[in-house]
Design an enzyme around this catalytic site. Structure first.
Site, PDB file in Angstrom:
ATOM      1  N   GLY A  99      -2.693  -9.521  -7.957  1.00  0.00           N
ATOM      2  CA  GLY A  99      -2.220  -9.739  -6.583  1.00  0.00           C
ATOM      3  C   GLY A  99      -0.721  -9.894  -6.509  1.00  0.00           C
ATOM      4  N   LEU A 100      -0.050  -8.805  -6.124  1.00  0.00           N
ATOM      5  CA  LEU A 100       1.399  -8.857  -5.903  1.00  0.00           C
ATOM      6  C   LEU A 100       1.707  -8.538  -4.433  1.00  0.00           C
ATOM      7  N   THR A 101       1.191  -7.411  -3.944  1.00  0.00           N
ATOM      8  CA  THR A 101       1.496  -6.940  -2.582  1.00  0.00           C
ATOM      9  C   THR A 101       0.947  -7.892  -1.519  1.00  0.00           C
ATOM     10  N   ARG A 117     -14.903  34.127  -6.703  1.00  0.00           N
ATOM     11  CA  ARG A 117     -14.891  34.489  -5.284  1.00  0.00           C
ATOM     12  C   ARG A 117     -14.208  35.850  -5.099  1.00  0.00           C
ATOM     13  N   SER A 172       6.856  -2.807  -0.788  1.00  0.00           N
ATOM     14  CA  SER A 172       7.909  -2.286  -1.672  1.00  0.00           C
ATOM     15  C   SER A 172       8.865  -3.388  -2.112  1.00  0.00           C
ATOM     16  N   PRO A 217       0.708  -8.650   2.991  1.00  0.00           N
ATOM     17  CA  PRO A 217       0.718  -7.897   4.248  1.00  0.00           C
ATOM     18  C   PRO A 217       2.141  -7.570   4.726  1.00  0.00           C
ATOM     19  N   ASN A 218       3.085  -8.478   4.540  1.00  0.00           N
ATOM     20  CA  ASN A 218       4.452  -8.241   5.031  1.00  0.00           C
ATOM     21  C   ASN A 218       5.439  -7.791   3.965  1.00  0.00           C
ATOM     22  N   LEU A 250       3.797  -3.911 -14.858  1.00  0.00           N
ATOM     23  CA  LEU A 250       3.798  -2.673 -14.051  1.00  0.00           C
ATOM     24  C   LEU A 250       4.362  -1.499 -14.846  1.00  0.00           C
ATOM     25  N   GLU A 309       2.037   1.160  -6.929  1.00  0.00           N
ATOM     26  CA  GLU A 309       2.904   0.917  -8.100  1.00  0.00           C
ATOM     27  C   GLU A 309       4.305   1.476  -7.890  1.00  0.00           C
TER      28      GLU A 309
HETATM   29  P1  TGC Z   1      15.646  -6.163  -9.005  1.00  0.00           P
HETATM   30  O1  TGC Z   1      16.906  -6.848  -8.712  1.00  0.00           O
HETATM   31  O2  TGC Z   1      15.651  -4.703  -9.280  1.00  0.00           O
HETATM   32  O3  TGC Z   1      14.889  -6.873 -10.212  1.00  0.00           O
HETATM   33  C1  TGC Z   1      14.554  -8.256 -10.152  1.00  0.00           C
HETATM   34  C2  TGC Z   1      14.213  -8.725 -11.552  1.00  0.00           C
HETATM   35  O4  TGC Z   1      13.097  -7.978 -12.063  1.00  0.00           O
HETATM   36  C3  TGC Z   1      13.495  -7.259 -13.238  1.00  0.00           C
HETATM   37  N1  TGC Z   1      12.875  -5.930 -13.199  1.00  0.00           N
HETATM   38  C4  TGC Z   1      12.151  -5.427 -14.204  1.00  0.00           C
HETATM   39  N2  TGC Z   1      11.800  -5.935 -15.383  1.00  0.00           N
HETATM   40  C5  TGC Z   1      11.041  -5.176 -16.188  1.00  0.00           C
HETATM   41  N3  TGC Z   1      10.631  -3.948 -15.821  1.00  0.00           N
HETATM   42  C6  TGC Z   1      10.942  -3.404 -14.637  1.00  0.00           C
HETATM   43  N4  TGC Z   1      10.477  -2.208 -14.276  1.00  0.00           N
HETATM   44  C7  TGC Z   1      11.746  -4.147 -13.748  1.00  0.00           C
HETATM   45  N5  TGC Z   1      12.245  -3.943 -12.500  1.00  0.00           N
HETATM   46  C8  TGC Z   1      12.935  -5.023 -12.190  1.00  0.00           C
HETATM   47  C9  TGC Z   1      14.998  -7.161 -13.174  1.00  0.00           C
HETATM   48  O5  TGC Z   1      15.564  -6.986 -14.440  1.00  0.00           O
HETATM   49  C10 TGC Z   1      15.349  -8.493 -12.558  1.00  0.00           C
HETATM   50  O6  TGC Z   1      15.224  -9.474 -13.563  1.00  0.00           O
HETATM   51  P2  TGC Z   1      16.112 -10.825 -13.553  1.00  0.00           P
HETATM   52  O7  TGC Z   1      15.651 -11.539 -14.759  1.00  0.00           O
HETATM   53  O8  TGC Z   1      17.526 -10.348 -13.572  1.00  0.00           O
HETATM   54  O9  TGC Z   1      15.759 -11.526 -12.266  1.00  0.00           O
HETATM   55  O10 TGC Z   1      14.654  -6.520  -7.804  1.00  0.00           O
HETATM   56  P3  TGC Z   1      14.571  -5.993  -6.360  1.00  0.00           P
HETATM   57  O11 TGC Z   1      13.959  -7.078  -5.541  1.00  0.00           O
HETATM   58  O12 TGC Z   1      15.865  -5.388  -5.908  1.00  0.00           O
HETATM   59  O13 TGC Z   1      13.471  -4.870  -6.634  1.00  0.00           O
HETATM   60  C11 TGC Z   1      13.430  -3.743  -5.961  1.00  0.00           C
HETATM   61  C12 TGC Z   1      12.428  -2.737  -6.561  1.00  0.00           C
HETATM   62  C13 TGC Z   1      12.356  -1.607  -5.623  1.00  0.00           C
HETATM   63  C14 TGC Z   1      12.949  -2.254  -7.900  1.00  0.00           C
HETATM   64  C15 TGC Z   1      11.056  -3.312  -6.851  1.00  0.00           C
HETATM   65  O14 TGC Z   1      10.775  -4.380  -6.098  1.00  0.00           O
HETATM   66  C16 TGC Z   1       9.915  -2.289  -6.837  1.00  0.00           C
HETATM   67  O15 TGC Z   1       9.709  -1.593  -7.837  1.00  0.00           O
HETATM   68  N6  TGC Z   1       9.106  -2.187  -5.761  1.00  0.00           N
HETATM   69  C17 TGC Z   1       7.859  -1.452  -5.765  1.00  0.00           C
HETATM   70  C18 TGC Z   1       6.715  -2.441  -5.639  1.00  0.00           C
HETATM   71  C19 TGC Z   1       5.583  -2.153  -6.554  1.00  0.00           C
HETATM   72  O16 TGC Z   1       5.645  -1.373  -7.496  1.00  0.00           O
HETATM   73  N7  TGC Z   1       4.453  -2.784  -6.297  1.00  0.00           N
HETATM   74  C20 TGC Z   1       3.303  -2.602  -7.131  1.00  0.00           C
HETATM   75  C21 TGC Z   1       2.164  -3.455  -6.680  1.00  0.00           C
HETATM   76  S1  TGC Z   1       0.809  -3.437  -7.830  1.00  0.00           S
HETATM   77  C22 TGC Z   1       0.011  -2.015  -7.528  1.00  0.00           C
HETATM   78  O17 TGC Z   1       0.374  -1.225  -6.745  1.00  0.00           O
HETATM   79  C23 TGC Z   1      -1.196  -1.808  -8.326  1.00  0.00           C
HETATM   80  S2  TGC Z   1      -2.108  -0.419  -7.892  1.00  0.00           S
HETATM   81  C24 TGC Z   1      -2.937  -0.299  -9.338  1.00  0.00           C
HETATM   82  C25 TGC Z   1      -4.063   0.600  -9.326  1.00  0.00           C
HETATM   83  O18 TGC Z   1      -4.999   0.432  -8.527  1.00  0.00           O
HETATM   84  O19 TGC Z   1      -4.060   1.496 -10.223  1.00  0.00           O
HETATM   85  P1  FAD Z   2       6.155  -0.270   2.599  1.00  0.00           P
HETATM   86  O1  FAD Z   2       6.814  -1.125   1.607  1.00  0.00           O
HETATM   87  O2  FAD Z   2       5.963  -0.814   3.983  1.00  0.00           O
HETATM   88  O3  FAD Z   2       6.749   1.149   2.617  1.00  0.00           O
HETATM   89  C1  FAD Z   2       6.420   2.138   3.609  1.00  0.00           C
HETATM   90  C2  FAD Z   2       7.292   3.360   3.387  1.00  0.00           C
HETATM   91  O4  FAD Z   2       8.674   3.004   3.534  1.00  0.00           O
HETATM   92  C3  FAD Z   2       7.153   3.960   1.979  1.00  0.00           C
HETATM   93  O5  FAD Z   2       7.207   5.370   2.057  1.00  0.00           O
HETATM   94  C4  FAD Z   2       8.384   3.433   1.241  1.00  0.00           C
HETATM   95  O6  FAD Z   2       8.829   4.288   0.208  1.00  0.00           O
HETATM   96  C5  FAD Z   2       9.399   3.375   2.374  1.00  0.00           C
HETATM   97  N1  FAD Z   2      10.452   2.372   2.091  1.00  0.00           N
HETATM   98  C6  FAD Z   2      10.307   1.021   1.947  1.00  0.00           C
HETATM   99  N2  FAD Z   2      11.490   0.444   1.687  1.00  0.00           N
HETATM  100  C7  FAD Z   2      12.401   1.448   1.650  1.00  0.00           C
HETATM  101  C8  FAD Z   2      13.805   1.507   1.393  1.00  0.00           C
HETATM  102  N3  FAD Z   2      14.530   0.403   1.101  1.00  0.00           N
HETATM  103  N4  FAD Z   2      14.426   2.713   1.448  1.00  0.00           N
HETATM  104  C9  FAD Z   2      13.713   3.849   1.708  1.00  0.00           C
HETATM  105  N5  FAD Z   2      12.386   3.867   1.946  1.00  0.00           N
HETATM  106  C10 FAD Z   2      11.748   2.678   1.913  1.00  0.00           C
HETATM  107  N6  FAD Z   2      -0.864  -3.854  -4.786  1.00  0.00           N
HETATM  108  C11 FAD Z   2      -1.122  -4.859  -5.677  1.00  0.00           C
HETATM  109  O7  FAD Z   2      -0.368  -5.823  -5.772  1.00  0.00           O
HETATM  110  N7  FAD Z   2      -2.230  -4.817  -6.462  1.00  0.00           N
HETATM  111  C12 FAD Z   2      -3.135  -3.805  -6.405  1.00  0.00           C
HETATM  112  O8  FAD Z   2      -4.133  -3.795  -7.144  1.00  0.00           O
HETATM  113  C13 FAD Z   2      -2.897  -2.731  -5.471  1.00  0.00           C
HETATM  114  N8  FAD Z   2      -3.819  -1.735  -5.319  1.00  0.00           N
HETATM  115  C14 FAD Z   2      -3.665  -0.822  -4.303  1.00  0.00           C
HETATM  116  C15 FAD Z   2      -4.709   0.067  -4.015  1.00  0.00           C
HETATM  117  C16 FAD Z   2      -4.610   0.948  -2.936  1.00  0.00           C
HETATM  118  C17 FAD Z   2      -5.756   1.848  -2.599  1.00  0.00           C
HETATM  119  C18 FAD Z   2      -3.402   0.988  -2.176  1.00  0.00           C
HETATM  120  C19 FAD Z   2      -3.252   1.945  -1.033  1.00  0.00           C
HETATM  121  C20 FAD Z   2      -2.383   0.113  -2.461  1.00  0.00           C
HETATM  122  C21 FAD Z   2      -2.490  -0.818  -3.512  1.00  0.00           C
HETATM  123  N9  FAD Z   2      -1.501  -1.785  -3.750  1.00  0.00           N
HETATM  124  C22 FAD Z   2      -1.727  -2.797  -4.667  1.00  0.00           C
HETATM  125  C23 FAD Z   2      -0.352  -1.895  -2.859  1.00  0.00           C
HETATM  126  C24 FAD Z   2       0.764  -0.885  -3.146  1.00  0.00           C
HETATM  127  O9  FAD Z   2       1.455  -1.239  -4.312  1.00  0.00           O
HETATM  128  C25 FAD Z   2       1.698  -0.828  -1.919  1.00  0.00           C
HETATM  129  O10 FAD Z   2       0.980  -0.187  -0.893  1.00  0.00           O
HETATM  130  C26 FAD Z   2       2.998  -0.114  -2.214  1.00  0.00           C
HETATM  131  O11 FAD Z   2       3.787  -0.847  -3.132  1.00  0.00           O
HETATM  132  C27 FAD Z   2       3.831   0.169  -0.945  1.00  0.00           C
HETATM  133  O12 FAD Z   2       3.949  -0.987  -0.174  1.00  0.00           O
HETATM  134  P2  FAD Z   2       3.586  -0.948   1.405  1.00  0.00           P
HETATM  135  O13 FAD Z   2       2.244  -0.317   1.529  1.00  0.00           O
HETATM  136  O14 FAD Z   2       3.767  -2.307   1.961  1.00  0.00           O
HETATM  137  O15 FAD Z   2       4.620   0.042   2.045  1.00  0.00           O
END
Ligand code: TGC
Ligand code: FAD
Length: 397
Positions: free
Chosen positions: A134-136, A280, A142, A138-139, A251, A376
């Protein structure tokens, strides 16, 4: 001259060890023989059978890179071959597996105390317990750094934290036994990770409603996690890691796995589109495969899949040597997801009207691949991570 193989255009098989080839074969046979026959009904009914994780566990496919704790301890490339085999069937099955392996077992292995590892890893490795991450919220999707979920000392239970807040779009949450919850510690404002056991949460403190009627990833179960003063023992907090580094360290592995998985889905689309185009006929009995526009679609998709796999092998090898920068993983996650989505969508056209029937499978992959491009880190977010690394200037906020 050596013979070209359309199933392995750039000869990636030559880059795998014997052990990796054996792991791949085990995973491919299981997936084709046991998962493929179930996927249509599961997708139609949004039904995830938790026995699948147990079956994977018995074969050693869960947490496969972990050393000890009943895990296989294989290379990152071998674990990539597993995700590719699973996603060749369906991204939803890969998702359930990735969450269990990289996002639940991964952080416990990397950040947990010895007690947490001993207690949770072997049972998760066998798939007897199901995990969710649990990371994501509602508000905050990204931008998880702005999360609102909070942990504070429990008002009545000594030695416990109390967690409150809500997580959404969480894979596996409605059926999970174990949750990795990322929350801000009230005293410091810093993000910390907690291992939460459903069986230890009093009624009303942890709810996990399912999110129904998804239009992709329907073979995976998704839901919310609602925490209302949920008591969690202090020893279930990861002791060392704080800030976003905690969730992002795991991640990195999950994103690496996705870069492989989506190539499996794309390869399945190529295989199906090729077969269909050979069978086909249109215009004077010619197979569709005879037409140049059809061949170009197959050539484009096949090239992207072959390049994508080589890139994932390279990053996997560097990962095992401790030389994979997170930006490398952003690059392959973004590129492979984008190319898989774009190519699968183009290959879908080869099926004409039949593409609209789920029995041809291609539409399911296309809908799934939209999700893989989004979770991700959505592709544009990975572009910004790369842009920051290239220019030194961050463009998120
Ligand atoms: P930023 O200033 O970039 O970084 C904050 C701190 O985090 C560290 N860090 C990392 N460390 C290791 N690996 C990485 N890839 C890292 N990225 C960042 C960084 O070094 C820093 O550390 P410290 O010690 O200096 O504090 O943070 P920011 O707030 O500006 O971040 C922006 C951004 C865009 C990079 C980041 O928040 C991001 O990647 N957003 C995307 C969110 C995301 O990936 N959510 C995933 C949710 S889980 C999921 O979707 C599971 S689906 C799985 C499935 O069903 O298969
Ligand atoms: P938003 O952050 O609201 O983004 C919407 C759009 O705006 C995107 O296209 C994005 O690229 C764009 N955007 C946002 N910020 C910027 C910017 N600064 N500049 C330019 N463009 C921007 N999360 C978990 O924690 N655990 C899970 O197990 C997990 N499983 C998932 C399973 C499914 C089926 C789905 C659909 C999602 C899952 N997620 C999970 C959540 C997923 O990681 C998020 O949906 C994803 O990180 C995007 O966040 P959001 O949906 O809030 O979109």
């Amino acid at each position: 001259a050596p013979k070209y193989q359309w199933t392995d255009p750039l000869g990636s098989q030559n880059l795998f060890t014997e052990e990796e080839l054996a792991v791949s074969e085990t995973a491919e046979s299981y997936c084709q023989e046991q998962l493929m026959p179930r996927v249509l009904e599961a997708y139609r009914n949004e039904d995830f059978d938790r026995n699948i994780l147990q079956e994977m566990g018995e074969l050693g496919l869960l947490g496969a890179t972990i050393q000890g704790y009943d895990c296989a301890g294989v290379s990152s490339v071998a674990s990539g071959l597993i995700t590719r085999a699973v996603e060749r069937v369906d991204s939803g099955y890969r998702s359930a597996m990735s969450v269990q392996s990289s996002l639940v077992m991964g952080p416990i292995y990397e950040h947990g105390t010895q007690e947490l590892k001993d207690k949770f890893l072997p049972t998760l490795a066998k798939g007897k317990w199901v995990g969710a991450f649990g990371l994501t919220e509602p508000n905050h999707g990204s931008d998880p750094g702005s999360m609102e979920t909070v942990a504070k000392p429990h008002p009545t239970k000594k030695g416990y934290y109390s967690l409150s807040g809500s997580k959404t779009w969480i894979s596996n949450s409605p059926i999970a036994d174990v949750f990795i919850i990322w929350a801000k510690l009230q005293e410091t404002g810093k993000i910390r990770g907690f291992v939460v056991e459903r069986s230890q949460c009093p009624v009303g403190t942890l709810e996990t409603p399912a999110i129904k009627n998804k239009n992709g990833l329907r073979a995976s179960i998704t839901g919310m996690i609602q925490l209302d003063n949920c008591p969690v023992p202090q020893e279930n907090m990861f002791p060392e890691v704080e800030g976003l580094r905690g969730p992002f360290s795991c991640l990195n592995s999950a994103r690496y796995g996705i870069s492989w998985g989506v190539m499996g889905a794309l390869e399945d689309c190529i295989d199906r589109a090729r077969t269909y185009s050979l069978e086909r006929t249109q215009f004077k009995g010619n197979p569709l495969a005879k037409y140049q526009l059809i061949q170009k679609k197959l050539a484009d998709a096949s090239t992207d899949a072959a390049f994508g796999i080589l890139a994932s092998i390279q990053v996997g090898r560097l990962k095992d040597e401790g030389k994979a920068a997170p930006e490398m993983i952003s690059m392959i996650k973004r590129q492979n997801c984008d190319r898989a989505l774009a190519n699968s969508r183009t290959l879908q056209e080869i099926f004409g009207g039949n593409a609209a029937s789920d029995e041809y499978h291609i539409g399911r992959h296309v809908a799934n691949l939209f999700v893989t491009q989004t979770y991700e880190g959505q592709s544009d977010i990975h572009a910004l991570i790369l842009g920051r690394a290239i220019t030194g200037v961050q463009a998120f906020a």
